[in-house]
Design a protein around this motif. Structure first.
Motif, PDB file in Angstrom:
ATOM      1  N   ARG A 185      66.196 -34.679  77.921  1.00  0.00           N
ATOM      2  CA  ARG A 185      65.505 -35.946  77.691  1.00  0.00           C
ATOM      3  C   ARG A 185      64.250 -35.935  78.559  1.00  0.00           C
ATOM      4  N   LEU A 186      63.159 -35.492  77.966  1.00  0.00           N
ATOM      5  CA  LEU A 186      61.913 -35.305  78.693  1.00  0.00           C
ATOM      6  C   LEU A 186      60.989 -36.495  78.470  1.00  0.00           C
ATOM      7  N   ASP A 187      60.440 -36.993  79.559  1.00  0.00           N
ATOM      8  CA  ASP A 187      59.441 -38.047  79.473  1.00  0.00           C
ATOM      9  C   ASP A 187      58.103 -37.400  79.140  1.00  0.00           C
ATOM     10  N   PRO A 188      57.447 -37.819  78.053  1.00  0.00           N
ATOM     11  CA  PRO A 188      56.151 -37.216  77.722  1.00  0.00           C
ATOM     12  C   PRO A 188      55.154 -37.284  78.876  1.00  0.00           C
ATOM     13  N   ALA A 189      55.247 -38.339  79.682  1.00  0.00           N
ATOM     14  CA  ALA A 189      54.308 -38.467  80.800  1.00  0.00           C
ATOM     15  C   ALA A 189      54.477 -37.342  81.810  1.00  0.00           C
ATOM     16  N   ASP A 190      55.675 -36.731  81.850  1.00  0.00           N
ATOM     17  CA  ASP A 190      55.942 -35.654  82.802  1.00  0.00           C
ATOM     18  C   ASP A 190      55.859 -34.268  82.159  1.00  0.00           C
ATOM     19  N   TRP A 191      55.684 -34.237  80.841  1.00  0.00           N
ATOM     20  CA  TRP A 191      55.707 -32.956  80.132  1.00  0.00           C
ATOM     21  C   TRP A 191      54.392 -32.203  80.327  1.00  0.00           C
ATOM     22  N   THR A 192      54.519 -30.898  80.561  1.00  0.00           N
ATOM     23  CA  THR A 192      53.352 -30.002  80.552  1.00  0.00           C
ATOM     24  C   THR A 192      53.755 -28.696  79.881  1.00  0.00           C
ATOM     25  N   LEU A 193      52.779 -28.045  79.294  1.00  0.00           N
ATOM     26  CA  LEU A 193      52.981 -26.719  78.726  1.00  0.00           C
ATOM     27  C   LEU A 193      52.144 -25.736  79.522  1.00  0.00           C
ATOM     28  N   ARG A 194      52.800 -24.663  79.966  1.00  0.00           N
ATOM     29  CA  ARG A 194      52.114 -23.614  80.718  1.00  0.00           C
ATOM     30  C   ARG A 194      52.000 -22.372  79.848  1.00  0.00           C
ATOM     31  N   ILE A 195      50.786 -21.840  79.698  1.00  0.00           N
ATOM     32  CA  ILE A 195      50.543 -20.598  78.981  1.00  0.00           C
ATOM     33  C   ILE A 195      50.056 -19.567  79.988  1.00  0.00           C
ATOM     34  N   HIS A 196      50.787 -18.479  80.128  1.00  0.00           N
ATOM     35  CA  HIS A 196      50.464 -17.498  81.169  1.00  0.00           C
ATOM     36  C   HIS A 196      50.913 -16.115  80.723  1.00  0.00           C
ATOM     37  N   GLY A 197      50.844 -15.169  81.632  1.00  0.00           N
ATOM     38  CA  GLY A 197      51.233 -13.798  81.325  1.00  0.00           C
ATOM     39  C   GLY A 197      50.029 -12.926  81.056  1.00  0.00           C
ATOM     40  N   SER A 228      61.722 -14.973  71.496  1.00  0.00           N
ATOM     41  CA  SER A 228      60.669 -13.952  71.467  1.00  0.00           C
ATOM     42  C   SER A 228      59.998 -13.967  70.106  1.00  0.00           C
ATOM     43  N   THR A 229      58.734 -14.382  70.059  1.00  0.00           N
ATOM     44  CA  THR A 229      58.013 -14.511  68.796  1.00  0.00           C
ATOM     45  C   THR A 229      56.931 -13.436  68.697  1.00  0.00           C
ATOM     46  N   PRO A 230      56.916 -12.655  67.613  1.00  0.00           N
ATOM     47  CA  PRO A 230      55.821 -11.692  67.431  1.00  0.00           C
ATOM     48  C   PRO A 230      54.479 -12.418  67.504  1.00  0.00           C
ATOM     49  N   ILE A 231      53.567 -11.893  68.267  1.00  0.00           N
ATOM     50  CA  ILE A 231      52.337 -12.626  68.544  1.00  0.00           C
ATOM     51  C   ILE A 231      51.498 -12.828  67.289  1.00  0.00           C
ATOM     52  N   GLU A 232      51.622 -11.921  66.325  1.00  0.00           N
ATOM     53  CA  GLU A 232      50.829 -12.090  65.113  1.00  0.00           C
ATOM     54  C   GLU A 232      51.234 -13.339  64.336  1.00  0.00           C
ATOM     55  N   ALA A 233      52.505 -13.744  64.470  1.00  0.00           N
ATOM     56  CA  ALA A 233      52.955 -14.949  63.779  1.00  0.00           C
ATOM     57  C   ALA A 233      52.369 -16.216  64.395  1.00  0.00           C
ATOM     58  N   PHE A 272      57.308  -6.852  73.847  1.00  0.00           N
ATOM     59  CA  PHE A 272      58.727  -6.679  73.562  1.00  0.00           C
ATOM     60  C   PHE A 272      59.372  -5.656  74.493  1.00  0.00           C
ATOM     61  N   ASP A 273      58.603  -4.690  74.994  1.00  0.00           N
ATOM     62  CA  ASP A 273      59.182  -3.686  75.884  1.00  0.00           C
ATOM     63  C   ASP A 273      59.178  -4.139  77.344  1.00  0.00           C
ATOM     64  N   ARG A 274      58.766  -5.386  77.595  1.00  0.00           N
ATOM     65  CA  ARG A 274      58.762  -5.905  78.964  1.00  0.00           C
ATOM     66  C   ARG A 274      59.672  -7.123  79.147  1.00  0.00           C
ATOM     67  N   ALA A 275      59.986  -7.807  78.072  1.00  0.00           N
ATOM     68  CA  ALA A 275      60.762  -9.041  78.194  1.00  0.00           C
ATOM     69  C   ALA A 275      61.710  -9.170  77.007  1.00  0.00           C
ATOM     70  N   THR A 276      62.827  -9.828  77.231  1.00  0.00           N
ATOM     71  CA  THR A 276      63.787 -10.105  76.175  1.00  0.00           C
ATOM     72  C   THR A 276      64.108 -11.594  76.176  1.00  0.00           C
ATOM     73  N   ALA A 277      64.686 -12.064  75.091  1.00  0.00           N
ATOM     74  CA  ALA A 277      64.971 -13.487  74.934  1.00  0.00           C
ATOM     75  C   ALA A 277      66.479 -13.721  74.857  1.00  0.00           C
ATOM     76  N   TYR A 278      66.839 -14.996  74.795  1.00  0.00           N
ATOM     77  CA  TYR A 278      68.252 -15.408  74.848  1.00  0.00           C
ATOM     78  C   TYR A 278      69.099 -14.669  73.815  1.00  0.00           C
ATOM     79  N   TRP A 279      68.699 -14.714  72.541  1.00  0.00           N
ATOM     80  CA  TRP A 279      69.540 -14.132  71.505  1.00  0.00           C
ATOM     81  C   TRP A 279      69.380 -12.626  71.404  1.00  0.00           C
ATOM     82  N   THR A 280      68.200 -12.087  71.727  1.00  0.00           N
ATOM     83  CA  THR A 280      68.061 -10.634  71.686  1.00  0.00           C
ATOM     84  C   THR A 280      68.886  -9.978  72.785  1.00  0.00           C
ATOM     85  N   ASP A 281      69.118 -10.694  73.883  1.00  0.00           N
ATOM     86  CA  ASP A 281      70.013 -10.182  74.925  1.00  0.00           C
ATOM     87  C   ASP A 281      71.459 -10.129  74.441  1.00  0.00           C
ATOM     88  N   ARG A 282      71.744 -10.794  73.338  1.00  0.00           N
ATOM     89  CA  ARG A 282      73.110 -10.894  72.826  1.00  0.00           C
ATOM     90  C   ARG A 282      73.288 -10.156  71.511  1.00  0.00           C
TER      91      ARG A 282
END
Length: 523
Positions: free
Chosen positions: A253-265, A339-344, A395-405
């Motif tokens: 339950r996130l308050d929009p006033a406190d929400w931020t999106l960080r783009i990095h890497g 993990s989303t292919p960047i072209e998408a 993809f060769d540096r990071a994995t995601a929740y479901w790909t780990d499974r």
């Protein structure tokens, strides 16, 4: 009276006494567990709702469960899988608590140790969850401490001599204590839920939101997009009927006033954007069909909605993506990753940071205040709810929740169709009938659907007018139904010339495939 009769009566009396003592011991364990759960949930509601013992243990089980177990749960319970999990945890807790009471009666300390271990389990599970707060350990500690104290207190209220039948006054006192301890837990649970509800101002915030008008509105849905066949799924799915599959037992339950999106890497510059800044950007409206990778052939874990949001590609362009990057790892506020292919996210498709669904702010359980919507990919690699972070990587540096499974890294939606009318096993009257259903391959589009009866020739079905290549489409075929049992199959043809494969495959690792086949009885 013979000696044998006296012995038999004595044996019966001892058995009854033994059973009664076990029942009271089990009741002591159940009462102690009720008090522990109630008070722990109250503490969690006040200091950190995400540290609820039920939630953290349930989330831990979800994380640890193998893929086949998750698939079985979704196949069996559908969108009620979380309720089924919580119910299962409660049933196990009842059994363990009753056993703890019986063992504590036999040997002091044994049952208390079992209940204390459950408290430690909840404490550890809360501490290791992503984003655990400074007081995440407290509900588990309270649960363990209350359980131990309450169990030892109640067992001591039993007859001091094990398996000696207590008199009426002893039974009455024990009953009062047991009911009182359990009632304390129930009251605490009710107060905790009320306290949690009192803090749910996010509902009021969401209701009061005024969404910006889209800079690019979605095209109007043609009347011919609906074929008007009773029982056929609607082209646009209501928010209430839209499927929900995620790993969150407690919805963030996130308050929009406190929400931020960080783009990095792997970017030229880190970008942070707030809620107000996001709403100030040009908004695009698009109809996009989302599908879960756990959707079986013919399943209903799919829905189509009108989304409002800002294109992800615009924000990635602002950050400056490294040419060597091939993946974006999105993170939810509760730690889930995809993990989303960047072209998408950088091509011309309507990949959005969505803030609205069907003309209203996102429902809380569907990702409020912001989620990702990406046409053409299964949700497990794209549709991150409550999104707070985009990490540009590889993809060769990071994995995601479901790909780990064990699931595949990339999850393009497969060409699929299903039969909605008639229903499997349905009995219909002979004569004029109709076979109808849905077909989809998001970001590619559907060119046609073919149907056959009893392995006869394929017949081309009528298609409704598609909203766009990113949405599913209805189809129907008139049928002169004759008496008897009949098998009906369908297959879709994509806009790029592909024919839906007949080769069956399960949902793991990248989605189910095969023709949908049903049997119906014609009278």
């Amino acid at each position: 009276m013979t000696n044998r009769s006296v012995t038999d009566r004595s044996t019966i009396e001892e058995t009854r006494t033994l059973r009664g003592d076990r029942r009271r011991s089990a009741a002591a364990g159940l009462s102690a567990a009720a008090a522990a759960v109630g008070l722990a949930e109250l503490v969690a509601a006040v200091v950190e709702p995400s540290a609820s013992p039920f939630a953290v243990i349930g989330s831990g089980l979800i994380d640890l469960a193998p893929s086949w177990a998750k698939d079985a749960a979704i196949a069996l319970f559908g969108t009620g899988d979380k309720l089924a999990l919580i119910t299962g945890i409660a049933i196990v807790l009842v059994g363990v608590a009753a056993l703890a009471g019986i063992l504590e009666r036999r040997r002091a300390g044994v049952g208390a140790t079992i209940l204390a271990a459950l408290g430690v389990l909840a404490l550890v599970a809360a501490m290791i969850r992503p984003g655990a707060g400074p007081f995440a350990w407290l509900p588990g500690l309270v649960a363990g401490a209350v359980a131990v104290v309450a169990l030892r207190l109640l067992v001591r209220r039993l007859s001091p001599v094990p398996y000696l039948r207590p008199d009426a006054e002893e039974r009455r006192r024990f009953l009062l204590w047991t009911v009182g301890v359990a009632a304390t837990g129930v009251v605490a649970l009710v107060v905790g839920n009320a306290a949690r509800g009192a803090t749910r101002s996010i509902d009021a915030v969401r209701t009061a939101l005024r969404l910006p008008a889209p800079t690019t509105p979605a095209p109007a849905v043609a009347a011919s997009a609906e074929l008007g066949v009773p029982g056929l799924a609607s082209v646009v799915t209501s928010n209430a009927d839209f499927y929900r599959i995620d790993t969150a037992l407690i919805v963030p339950r996130l308050d929009p006033a406190d929400w931020t999106l960080r783009i990095h890497g792997m970017v030229e510059r880190e970008v942070r954007i707030t809620w107000d800044e996001l709403l100030a950007l040009p908004m695009q409206e698009s109809y996009v069909t989302l599908a879960c990778v756990s959707n079986e052939v013919g399943g209903d874990l799919i829905g189509n909605a009108r989304w409002l949001g800002h294109p992800v590609r615009e924000l990635l362009a602002k950050a400056g993506v490294d040419p060597d990057a091939d993946m974006v790892l999105s993170r939810s506020s509760d730690g889930f990753t995809a993990s989303t292919p960047i072209e998408a996210l950088t091509d011309d498709r309507d990949a959005l940071l969505a803030v609205a669904m069907n003309g209203e702010p996102l429902p809380i359980e569907h990702g409020f205040p912001v989620r990702m919507v990406v046409p053409g990919l299964y949700g497990y690699v794209s549709a991150t709810k409550w999104v707070t972070e985009l990490e540009v990587t590889r993809f060769d540096r990071a994995t995601a929740y479901w790909t780990d499974r064990g699931w595949s890294e990339r999850g393009p939606v497969k060409l699929q169709s299903r039969i909605d009318v008639p229903r499997p096993g349905q009995r219909i009257d002979a004569g004029d009938a109709v076979v109808a259903g849905m077909a989809w391959q998001q970001h590619v589009g559907i060119e046609g659907v073919e149907v056959r009866i009893d392995e006869g020739p394929w017949s081309r079905a009528e298609l409704s007018t598609p909203i766009s290549p990113d949405t599913w489409v209805q189809w129907r075929l008139p049928w002169a139904a004759e008496s008897g049992m009949h098998t009906i199959e369908c297959r879709a043809l994509s806009a790029d010339g592909e024919t839906q494969t007949s080769e069956p495959a399960g949902v793991v690792p990248d989605g189910a495939q095969g023709w949908h086949r049903i049997q119906v009885s014609v009278a």
